[in-house]
Design a protein around this motif. Structure first.
Motif, PDB file in Angstrom:
ATOM      1  N   ASP A 222      72.067  91.039  28.127  1.00  0.00           N
ATOM      2  CA  ASP A 222      72.392  92.454  28.318  1.00  0.00           C
ATOM      3  C   ASP A 222      71.299  93.308  27.675  1.00  0.00           C
ATOM      4  N   LEU A 223      70.234  93.531  28.438  1.00  0.00           N
ATOM      5  CA  LEU A 223      69.103  94.293  27.931  1.00  0.00           C
ATOM      6  C   LEU A 223      69.393  95.791  27.953  1.00  0.00           C
ATOM      7  N   GLN A 224      68.882  96.477  26.952  1.00  0.00           N
ATOM      8  CA  GLN A 224      68.969  97.929  26.866  1.00  0.00           C
ATOM      9  C   GLN A 224      67.556  98.508  26.879  1.00  0.00           C
ATOM     10  N   LYS A 225      67.452  99.788  27.142  1.00  0.00           N
ATOM     11  CA  LYS A 225      66.141 100.435  27.137  1.00  0.00           C
ATOM     12  C   LYS A 225      65.438 100.176  25.809  1.00  0.00           C
ATOM     13  N   GLY A 226      64.173  99.796  25.905  1.00  0.00           N
ATOM     14  CA  GLY A 226      63.392  99.517  24.716  1.00  0.00           C
ATOM     15  C   GLY A 226      63.432  98.076  24.267  1.00  0.00           C
ATOM     16  N   ASP A 227      64.327  97.256  24.840  1.00  0.00           N
ATOM     17  CA  ASP A 227      64.391  95.844  24.473  1.00  0.00           C
ATOM     18  C   ASP A 227      63.188  95.085  25.024  1.00  0.00           C
ATOM     19  N   TRP A 228      62.836  93.986  24.343  1.00  0.00           N
ATOM     20  CA  TRP A 228      61.692  93.171  24.725  1.00  0.00           C
ATOM     21  C   TRP A 228      62.131  91.908  25.467  1.00  0.00           C
ATOM     22  N   LEU A 229      61.275  91.459  26.369  1.00  0.00           N
ATOM     23  CA  LEU A 229      61.399  90.141  26.985  1.00  0.00           C
ATOM     24  C   LEU A 229      60.006  89.544  27.078  1.00  0.00           C
ATOM     25  N   ILE A 230      59.930  88.223  27.258  1.00  0.00           N
ATOM     26  CA  ILE A 230      58.651  87.534  27.333  1.00  0.00           C
ATOM     27  C   ILE A 230      58.647  86.621  28.548  1.00  0.00           C
TER      28      ILE A 230
ATOM     29  N   ALA B 299      60.890  95.873  35.181  1.00  0.00           N
ATOM     30  CA  ALA B 299      61.170  96.122  33.767  1.00  0.00           C
ATOM     31  C   ALA B 299      60.619  97.482  33.330  1.00  0.00           C
ATOM     32  N   HIS B 300      59.432  97.815  33.812  1.00  0.00           N
ATOM     33  CA  HIS B 300      58.840  99.109  33.475  1.00  0.00           C
ATOM     34  C   HIS B 300      59.729 100.253  33.953  1.00  0.00           C
ATOM     35  N   GLU B 301      60.257 100.133  35.175  1.00  0.00           N
ATOM     36  CA  GLU B 301      61.136 101.167  35.719  1.00  0.00           C
ATOM     37  C   GLU B 301      62.436 101.258  34.918  1.00  0.00           C
ATOM     38  N   LEU B 302      62.911 100.133  34.404  1.00  0.00           N
ATOM     39  CA  LEU B 302      64.166 100.106  33.639  1.00  0.00           C
ATOM     40  C   LEU B 302      63.955 100.391  32.150  1.00  0.00           C
TER      41      LEU B 302
ATOM     42  N   ASP C  87      43.671  93.357  31.455  1.00  0.00           N
ATOM     43  CA  ASP C  87      43.626  94.778  31.822  1.00  0.00           C
ATOM     44  C   ASP C  87      44.372  95.027  33.129  1.00  0.00           C
ATOM     45  N   GLU C  88      44.270  94.081  34.045  1.00  0.00           N
ATOM     46  CA  GLU C  88      44.931  94.228  35.344  1.00  0.00           C
ATOM     47  C   GLU C  88      46.444  94.359  35.184  1.00  0.00           C
ATOM     48  N   LEU C  89      47.039  93.483  34.381  1.00  0.00           N
ATOM     49  CA  LEU C  89      48.491  93.516  34.214  1.00  0.00           C
ATOM     50  C   LEU C  89      48.939  94.686  33.351  1.00  0.00           C
ATOM     51  N   ARG C  90      48.111  95.085  32.423  1.00  0.00           N
ATOM     52  CA  ARG C  90      48.434  96.297  31.664  1.00  0.00           C
ATOM     53  C   ARG C  90      48.478  97.510  32.583  1.00  0.00           C
ATOM     54  N   ALA C  91      47.548  97.559  33.529  1.00  0.00           N
ATOM     55  CA  ALA C  91      47.517  98.677  34.472  1.00  0.00           C
ATOM     56  C   ALA C  91      48.753  98.703  35.367  1.00  0.00           C
ATOM     57  N   GLU C  92      49.354  97.549  35.574  1.00  0.00           N
ATOM     58  CA  GLU C  92      50.549  97.477  36.418  1.00  0.00           C
ATOM     59  C   GLU C  92      51.828  97.771  35.628  1.00  0.00           C
ATOM     60  N   GLY C  93      51.701  97.975  34.326  1.00  0.00           N
ATOM     61  CA  GLY C  93      52.872  98.330  33.531  1.00  0.00           C
ATOM     62  C   GLY C  93      53.239  97.339  32.456  1.00  0.00           C
ATOM     63  N   GLY C  94      52.487  96.239  32.327  1.00  0.00           N
ATOM     64  CA  GLY C  94      52.769  95.273  31.276  1.00  0.00           C
ATOM     65  C   GLY C  94      52.471  95.866  29.912  1.00  0.00           C
ATOM     66  N   ASP C  95      53.424  95.795  28.993  1.00  0.00           N
ATOM     67  CA  ASP C  95      53.232  96.408  27.680  1.00  0.00           C
ATOM     68  C   ASP C  95      52.248  95.624  26.827  1.00  0.00           C
TER      69      ASP C  95
ATOM     70  N   ALA D 266      60.659 100.302  46.167  1.00  0.00           N
ATOM     71  CA  ALA D 266      59.623 100.054  47.177  1.00  0.00           C
ATOM     72  C   ALA D 266      59.295 101.333  47.937  1.00  0.00           C
ATOM     73  N   ARG D 267      60.316 102.095  48.261  1.00  0.00           N
ATOM     74  CA  ARG D 267      60.099 103.348  49.002  1.00  0.00           C
ATOM     75  C   ARG D 267      59.267 104.330  48.193  1.00  0.00           C
ATOM     76  N   ARG D 268      59.457 104.326  46.880  1.00  0.00           N
ATOM     77  CA  ARG D 268      58.720 105.235  45.989  1.00  0.00           C
ATOM     78  C   ARG D 268      57.367 104.674  45.564  1.00  0.00           C
ATOM     79  N   GLY D 269      57.036 103.475  46.024  1.00  0.00           N
ATOM     80  CA  GLY D 269      55.765 102.861  45.675  1.00  0.00           C
ATOM     81  C   GLY D 269      55.721 102.255  44.298  1.00  0.00           C
ATOM     82  N   LEU D 270      56.895 102.066  43.670  1.00  0.00           N
ATOM     83  CA  LEU D 270      56.958 101.509  42.315  1.00  0.00           C
ATOM     84  C   LEU D 270      57.085 100.001  42.319  1.00  0.00           C
ATOM     85  N   LEU D 271      57.377  99.414  43.468  1.00  0.00           N
ATOM     86  CA  LEU D 271      57.499  97.968  43.607  1.00  0.00           C
ATOM     87  C   LEU D 271      56.680  97.559  44.824  1.00  0.00           C
ATOM     88  N   LYS D 272      55.561  96.916  44.550  1.00  0.00           N
ATOM     89  CA  LYS D 272      54.646  96.573  45.638  1.00  0.00           C
ATOM     90  C   LYS D 272      53.997  95.233  45.344  1.00  0.00           C
TER      91      LYS D 272
END
Length: 330
Positions: A141-149, A165-168, A183-191, A291-297
């Motif tokens: 049960d993840l909450q905003k700000g929680d970490w996963l690996i 995860a970035h959207e959530l 750098d590539e994955l950081r650009a896609e939203g990886g923390d 997907a419609r908003r371009g956030l999942l591609k």
């Protein structure tokens, strides 16, 4: 309308580039409860290659047409079908074999795609994004700000985990084997993006400032999976959904006794089969919106026509690709 179609077919298991052939088949005729779908796109997933090789848990009766995933347009309706209209873009179920020009499918098994989503992206929503969504919702049960690996963070499923995860507003530690992916994955939203290795536990602790990580996602197996497990807090959960290394996950007894870790697994096709239509749509709805908003591609490295399926599967089997290999249909 054509009176025949082309389909990729294999009559025996083996190397996909060797055993696949293109054969002509009659144009499909729908039963009363079916619709004919003209294919627009179908990705080549590892599971597709494994099934052709005879290494997948489910073996269809041979000869068979591969393809667990795909999207197409409804072009004909059976006499009793009221829930669909011709021209609708739909996602197909995983048991029909999508590597063909057209196929008749039970109308109730088709998922209508809303406007604003390209057919190529729709074709890739059912396996990896749906797996990512379930991984992030069904085990901890993840909450905003929680970490996963997760390991193999540069895989298609790994990138979907990052984007969802970035959207959530969940934070991700993403493990890869090549420095050029950082750098590539950081650009896609990886923390955080780290290189896998023996010091991973300490690297993760330093990078997250000792954050509590309760969820690990494993698609590699072997030592990589064990290193993920060692990064979890007591009572954490490691969910496996792939085994890219082809190595077993050997669990030290101490992780069970002293850390009380949970080890789970998911096979998205089984989840899909067991889910009700409403449960499937409940999962698809946020994916459609992203997907419609371009956030999942999903990235595509190259598209091939069905006539070049041998070259396509050979390309898909290569490592270090920058995206999916797909089949596109006219």
């Amino acid at each position: 309308m054509n009176k025949s179609i082309n389909a990729a077919v294999y009559e025996k298991h083996g190397n996909p580039a060797d055993v696949l052939q293109i054969e002509s088949r009659p144009w499909p005729v729908p039963a009363a409860d079916e619709a004919v779908v003209k294919m627009r796109a179908a990705p080549i997933n590892p599971a597709d290659l494994n099934q052709i090789e005879g290494k997948y848990p489910v073996r269809p009766e041979l000869p068979a047409t591969p393809g667990f995933e795909g999207a197409g347009v409804v072009v004909e309706l059976g006499a009793e079908v009221k829930s669909l209209t011709t021209g609708a873009l739909v996602i197909l179920p995983h048991n029909v074999g999508t590597w063909r020009d057209a196929v008749a499918v039970k109308a109730e098994e088709l998922v209508v795609v809303p406007d604003g989503i390209a057919p190529v992206q729709a074709a890739m929503l059912k396996i990896n994004p749906l797996t990512a969504w379930r991984l992030l919702h069904d085990y901890v049960d993840l909450q905003k700000g929680d970490w996963l690996i997760q390991n193999a963070a540069n895989s298609a499923a790994g990138r979907d985990v990052i984007q969802i995860a970035h959207e959530l507003a969940y934070k991700t530690v993403n493990i890869v084997r090549r420095a050029e992916l950082i750098d590539e994955l950081r650009a896609e939203g990886g923390d955080i993006v780290l290189i896998d290795g023996e010091s991973l536990r300490e690297d993760v602790k330093n990078a997250t400032r000792g954050a509590s990580i309760r969820l690990g996602l494993n698609s590699v197996g072997g030592d990589s999976a064990l290193r993920l497990a060692n990064c979890l807090v007591p009572g954490g959960t490691l969910v496996s959904f792939g085994a890219m290394s082809l190595q077993p996950l050997k669990i030290p007894t101490g992780l069970l006794i002293f850390k009380d870790l949970r080890f789970r697994g998911i096979w998205i096709n089984k989840w899909y089969d067991n889910a009700t239509p409403s449960e499937r749509m409940e999962a698809f709805r946020p994916l459609f919106e992203m997907a419609r908003r371009g956030l999942l591609k999903t990235r595509v490295e190259k598209a091939y026509p069905l006539s070049e399926v041998k070259a396509a599967v050979a390309h898909a089997a290569q490592s270090k690709r920058s995206g999916k290999i797909i089949l596109e249909f006219e």
